[in-house]
Motif scaffolding. Structure first.
Motif, PDB file in Angstrom:
ATOM      1  N   UNK A 149      60.418  60.962  32.502  1.00 22.69           N
ATOM      2  CA  UNK A 149      60.271  62.378  32.157  1.00 22.69           C
ATOM      3  C   UNK A 149      59.086  63.001  32.887  1.00 22.69           C
ATOM      4  N   UNK A 150      58.103  62.195  33.204  1.00 22.24           N
ATOM      5  CA  UNK A 150      56.882  62.672  33.859  1.00 22.24           C
ATOM      6  C   UNK A 150      57.137  63.103  35.304  1.00 22.24           C
ATOM      7  N   UNK A 151      58.069  62.422  36.009  1.00 27.01           N
ATOM      8  CA  UNK A 151      58.182  62.645  37.451  1.00 27.01           C
ATOM      9  C   UNK A 151      59.563  63.070  37.939  1.00 27.01           C
ATOM     10  N   UNK A 152      60.611  62.897  37.147  1.00 24.38           N
ATOM     11  CA  UNK A 152      61.974  63.035  37.674  1.00 24.38           C
ATOM     12  C   UNK A 152      62.394  64.485  37.873  1.00 24.38           C
ATOM     13  N   UNK A 153      63.104  64.740  38.979  1.00 25.92           N
ATOM     14  CA  UNK A 153      63.834  65.996  39.171  1.00 25.92           C
ATOM     15  C   UNK A 153      65.208  65.885  38.514  1.00 25.92           C
ATOM     16  N   UNK A 154      65.854  64.759  38.793  1.00 28.79           N
ATOM     17  CA  UNK A 154      67.169  64.493  38.236  1.00 28.79           C
ATOM     18  C   UNK A 154      67.147  63.131  37.564  1.00 28.79           C
ATOM     19  N   UNK A 155      68.075  62.942  36.636  1.00 30.91           N
ATOM     20  CA  UNK A 155      68.076  61.714  35.862  1.00 30.91           C
ATOM     21  C   UNK A 155      69.515  61.284  35.587  1.00 30.91           C
ATOM     22  N   UNK A 156      69.701  59.970  35.515  1.00 29.02           N
ATOM     23  CA  UNK A 156      70.987  59.417  35.104  1.00 29.02           C
ATOM     24  C   UNK A 156      70.724  58.362  34.053  1.00 29.02           C
ATOM     25  N   UNK A 157      71.610  58.288  33.080  1.00 27.05           N
ATOM     26  CA  UNK A 157      71.459  57.304  32.002  1.00 27.05           C
ATOM     27  C   UNK A 157      72.503  56.212  32.173  1.00 27.05           C
ATOM     28  N   UNK A 158      72.027  54.966  32.333  1.00 28.92           N
ATOM     29  CA  UNK A 158      72.898  53.814  32.575  1.00 28.92           C
ATOM     30  C   UNK A 158      72.792  52.846  31.406  1.00 28.92           C
ATOM     31  N   UNK A 159      73.924  52.526  30.823  1.00 32.29           N
ATOM     32  CA  UNK A 159      73.965  51.553  29.733  1.00 32.29           C
ATOM     33  C   UNK A 159      75.247  50.748  29.833  1.00 32.29           C
ATOM     34  N   UNK A 160      75.129  49.439  29.684  1.00 31.27           N
ATOM     35  CA  UNK A 160      76.279  48.542  29.686  1.00 31.27           C
ATOM     36  C   UNK A 160      77.153  48.745  30.927  1.00 31.27           C
ATOM     37  N   UNK A 161      76.492  48.923  32.078  1.00 30.98           N
ATOM     38  CA  UNK A 161      77.228  48.999  33.325  1.00 30.98           C
ATOM     39  C   UNK A 161      77.883  50.324  33.630  1.00 30.98           C
ATOM     40  N   UNK A 162      77.597  51.347  32.831  1.00 32.69           N
ATOM     41  CA  UNK A 162      78.208  52.660  33.047  1.00 32.69           C
ATOM     42  C   UNK A 162      77.145  53.757  33.034  1.00 32.69           C
ATOM     43  N   UNK A 163      77.295  54.738  33.915  1.00 33.93           N
ATOM     44  CA  UNK A 163      76.452  55.925  33.841  1.00 33.93           C
ATOM     45  C   UNK A 163      77.137  56.906  32.906  1.00 33.93           C
ATOM     46  N   UNK A 164      76.474  57.162  31.788  1.00 35.38           N
ATOM     47  CA  UNK A 164      77.080  57.973  30.738  1.00 35.38           C
ATOM     48  C   UNK A 164      76.728  59.447  30.846  1.00 35.38           C
ATOM     49  N   UNK A 165      75.579  59.745  31.476  1.00 40.76           N
ATOM     50  CA  UNK A 165      75.180  61.134  31.701  1.00 40.76           C
ATOM     51  C   UNK A 165      74.333  61.203  32.957  1.00 40.76           C
ATOM     52  N   UNK A 166      74.398  62.344  33.652  1.00 39.64           N
ATOM     53  CA  UNK A 166      73.511  62.591  34.788  1.00 39.64           C
ATOM     54  C   UNK A 166      73.362  64.089  34.981  1.00 39.64           C
ATOM     55  N   UNK A 167      72.230  64.478  35.582  1.00 38.90           N
ATOM     56  CA  UNK A 167      71.969  65.888  35.821  1.00 38.90           C
ATOM     57  C   UNK A 167      70.479  66.153  35.890  1.00 38.90           C
TER      58      UNK A 167
END
Length: 254
Positions: free
Chosen positions: A209-227
């Motif tokens: 949260x401190x440095x990212x412009x964009x972020x993706x959330x990866x859990x159990x081998x899948x990206x569930x959200x990004x933006x």
């Protein structure tokens, strides 16, 4: 004008064979866009497949399915040595070769049979400064440095040949919080000053949260959200990310 996509993953899968001979699916159809000139952070719990994903980008491993495109080219069509010049990987644990800090910074050039920069080279000194190192340290034995200093040497060594994309695998996980924050701030500064595309994977949501412009959330081998990072943190859509955010909130230090 839309920001170009520098790295594109489409339905990327990775399978490994376990010790008992069973097929284990590590990555389960990864779709991801990494925008040029942005600092993208992939977050998620440990064991979700983040480090495996990083290894695919540098072709330390090959995907079991799907496609990866870098600057419009399919990754496996790029010769490995050329690819590793263009995509610089900073591993989780820094490794220092025997010799001085300068020796370590010059090694990538020796490996490529190129003339290495000298200690007074302006580009070398600029990168050393941007990575939070001191020119006076160039003569020091690299393995005598602290872990945080070694991680900065590893970063400088990767940046010096001029990669297009910088990939980092949990670069602050072995560092204390102040040292890790300084390194993270360095990454953001380098991304801004050099217009460098940066992709970092971490389980440290606070730092992301401190440095990212964009972020993706990866859990159990899948990206569930990004933006955009702010949107994912403020308005998570999936239950998994909400639980992750709630769980890490309790880990903050007072």
């Amino acid at each position: 004008m839309a920001t170009p996509v520098e790295l594109l993953l489409n339905q990327v899968r990775k399978e490994n064979i376990s010790r008992n001979g069973q097929t284990v699916e590590i990555l389960k159809g990864i779709d991801l866009e990494v925008m040029s000139g942005a600092l993208t952070v992939i977050v998620g719990p440990s064991g979700g497949g983040k480090s495996t994903l990083v290894r695919l980008l540098n072709r330390l491993e090959e995907p079991s399915g799907g496609r990866i495109h870098f600057c419009g080219e399919e990754l496996r069509a790029i010769p490995v040595l050329e690819l590793r010049q263009r995509i610089g990987l900073v591993p989780q644990k820094p490794f220092m070769f025997l010799g001085s800090v300068l020796d370590n910074l010059q090694l990538p050039f020796h490996f490529r049979h190129q003339t290495p920069p000298r200690a007074d080279d302006p580009k070398l000194l600029l990168i050393v400064q941007r990575c939070g190192l001191e020119a006076a340290w160039l003569d020091r034995e690299a393995r005598s440095l602290s872990l945080g200093q070694q991680q900065r040497v590893s970063l400088a060594r990767t940046l010096l040949p001029g990669p297009t994309l910088l990939v980092l695998d949990e670069p602050t996980s072995a560092l204390d919080r102040p040292t890790g924050d300084r390194l993270a701030d360095t990454l953001r500064t380098i991304c801004r000053d050099q217009g460098l595309t940066v992709l970092m994977v971490t389980h440290d949501l606070r730092q992301a949260a401190r440095i990212a412009d964009r972020m993706a959330y990866l859990e159990d081998g899948r990206i569930l959200e990004s933006g955009p990072a702010g949107e994912l943190l403020a308005h998570p859509r999936c239950d998994e990310l909400r639980r992750f955010l709630a769980g890490t909130a309790g880990e903050e230090e007072p």
